[in-house]
Design a protein around this motif. Structure first.
Motif, PDB file in Angstrom:
ATOM      1  N   GLY A 150      29.798  -3.674 -27.338  1.00  0.00           N
ATOM      2  CA  GLY A 150      31.349  -4.116 -27.274  1.00  0.00           C
ATOM      3  C   GLY A 150      32.057  -3.171 -26.332  1.00  0.00           C
ATOM      4  N   TYR A 151      31.960  -2.130 -26.254  1.00  0.00           N
ATOM      5  CA  TYR A 151      32.627  -1.172 -25.274  1.00  0.00           C
ATOM      6  C   TYR A 151      32.446  -1.862 -23.836  1.00  0.00           C
ATOM      7  N   LEU A 152      31.230  -1.921 -23.614  1.00  0.00           N
ATOM      8  CA  LEU A 152      30.762  -2.268 -22.294  1.00  0.00           C
ATOM      9  C   LEU A 152      31.283  -3.882 -21.997  1.00  0.00           C
ATOM     10  N   ILE A 153      31.112  -4.796 -22.845  1.00  0.00           N
ATOM     11  CA  ILE A 153      31.698  -6.171 -22.801  1.00  0.00           C
ATOM     12  C   ILE A 153      33.422  -6.318 -22.745  1.00  0.00           C
ATOM     13  N   PHE A 154      34.019  -5.437 -23.398  1.00  0.00           N
ATOM     14  CA  PHE A 154      35.487  -5.576 -23.249  1.00  0.00           C
ATOM     15  C   PHE A 154      35.987  -4.877 -22.072  1.00  0.00           C
ATOM     16  N   LEU A 186      35.432 -15.402 -23.215  1.00  0.00           N
ATOM     17  CA  LEU A 186      34.835 -16.135 -24.242  1.00  0.00           C
ATOM     18  C   LEU A 186      33.654 -15.119 -24.980  1.00  0.00           C
ATOM     19  N   LEU A 187      32.980 -14.541 -23.884  1.00  0.00           N
ATOM     20  CA  LEU A 187      31.940 -13.515 -24.639  1.00  0.00           C
ATOM     21  C   LEU A 187      32.652 -12.426 -25.334  1.00  0.00           C
ATOM     22  N   GLY A 188      33.579 -11.953 -24.916  1.00  0.00           N
ATOM     23  CA  GLY A 188      34.086 -10.908 -25.684  1.00  0.00           C
ATOM     24  C   GLY A 188      34.963 -11.313 -26.961  1.00  0.00           C
TER      25      GLY A 188
END
Length: 311
Positions: A150-154, A186-188
């Protein structure tokens, strides 16, 4: 009792700043960004400014900020210390990359190498930040397979939307970058919904009886162990009503994911400078939404020590 805003701002600002730095460090050497002065000055200034502001705000969370330097000595065992070391180390290639791009107008040779190293350093630092929380076993909402990704995606999401706003502002944007910003947002959004669903279905096996090893009844404390609030009560014992949590989740989704995507999609159909204005608004709104999302990240977490207080 509430999550400290300094930590909320720290995770939001550094996540966006490192995401922007990582993308600039790769897109520049690939020739997807021109070596012009103003895009370089604004882009690097924004990335390093967000990172510095976030790191400085984190010191406000310390009881003795003047002793913050001691955290760097525990890198062998502490993810927090490793994050500090990685963040400082990343400033070296980032500074070289910025100076070469801004003052020399170069994105090749040693400047390109510095950009790639800065990008790698940014990714490593975000991983260290995520592991600070993912490694905490007493907090089930954080000690999950969703926290680090989540940290990487955001971070990538915030950085991509910022890069798009930057390039659109100088009439250098592209439909590919716009589309990428929409898709990663959208992925986030999907990852956040999956994280909330996982946390809402958590079943904590530990209770006061199992924690104390006592059975044959309900274990409860006769009185509180102390008379004043402490760190854990302030940071890990926050109580948020279910209706308030649901409302804030809707606000976070609207600001961090929904509205930015609508603005970015609208930018597809409009010429410059309208596309630039919409892209900038998307970045600003998303940053505000991520502040709400990060606040919920801390507010909805519960430390196992709260069993000690009968919760």
């Amino acid at each position: 009792m509430h999550p400290a805003f300094s930590v909320v701002f720290f995770t939001t600002a550094t996540g966006a700043g490192y995401g922007l730095l990582a993308l600039l460090g790769v897109l520049g050497p690939l020739g997807l960004i021109t070596p012009d002065f103003w895009p370089a000055f604004v882009g690097m200034g924004l990335a390093l400014g967000l990172i510095a502001a976030g790191l400085l705000s984190s010191t406000g969370h310390l009881g003795r900020p003047e002793r913050a330097w001691r955290a760097f000595s525990q890198w062998r065992s502490s993810w927090l210390s490793r994050e500090g070391v990685a963040s400082v180390a990343t400033f070296i290639p980032a500074g070289l990359f910025g100076m070469g791009w801004v003052f020399l107008g170069r994105l090749d040779g040693w400047v390109a190498a510095a950009g790639v190293l800065a990008s790698l350093g940014a990714i490593v630092t975000v991983c260290m930040t995520g592991m600070i929380y993912a490694s905490l076993k007493p907090i089930a909402q954080w000690h999950s397979p969703y926290t680090l990704p989540g940290y990487l995606i955001f971070s990538a999401m915030s950085g991509c939307v910022l890069v798009n706003a930057l390039l659109q502002g100088f009439a250098l944007g592209s439909t590919v970058l716009l589309a990428t910003s929409v898709l990663i947002t959208l992925l986030g959004w999907g990852w956040k919904l999956a994280t909330w669903r996982y946390n809402d279905q958590l079943e904590i096996a530990t209770n006061a009886n199992t924690a104390t090893g006592l059975s044959g009844g309900t274990v409860r404390s006769l009185e509180w162990p102390h008379t004043e609030e402490n760190y854990l009560l302030k940071e890990m014992g926050f109580r948020i009503a279910r209706k308030h949590s649901a409302k804030l989740r809707r606000i976070a989704q609207a600001l961090a994911f929904g509205l930015p995507n609508l603005l970015l999609i609208a930018a597809f159909a409009l010429p410059w400078p309208f596309a630039a204005v919409l892209s900038a608004l998307a970045a600003i709104v998303q940053f505000a939404g991520m502040l709400v999302e990060r606040w919920l990240f801390f507010a909805e977490a519960k430390h196992t020590v709260m069993l000690y207080y009968g919760r």
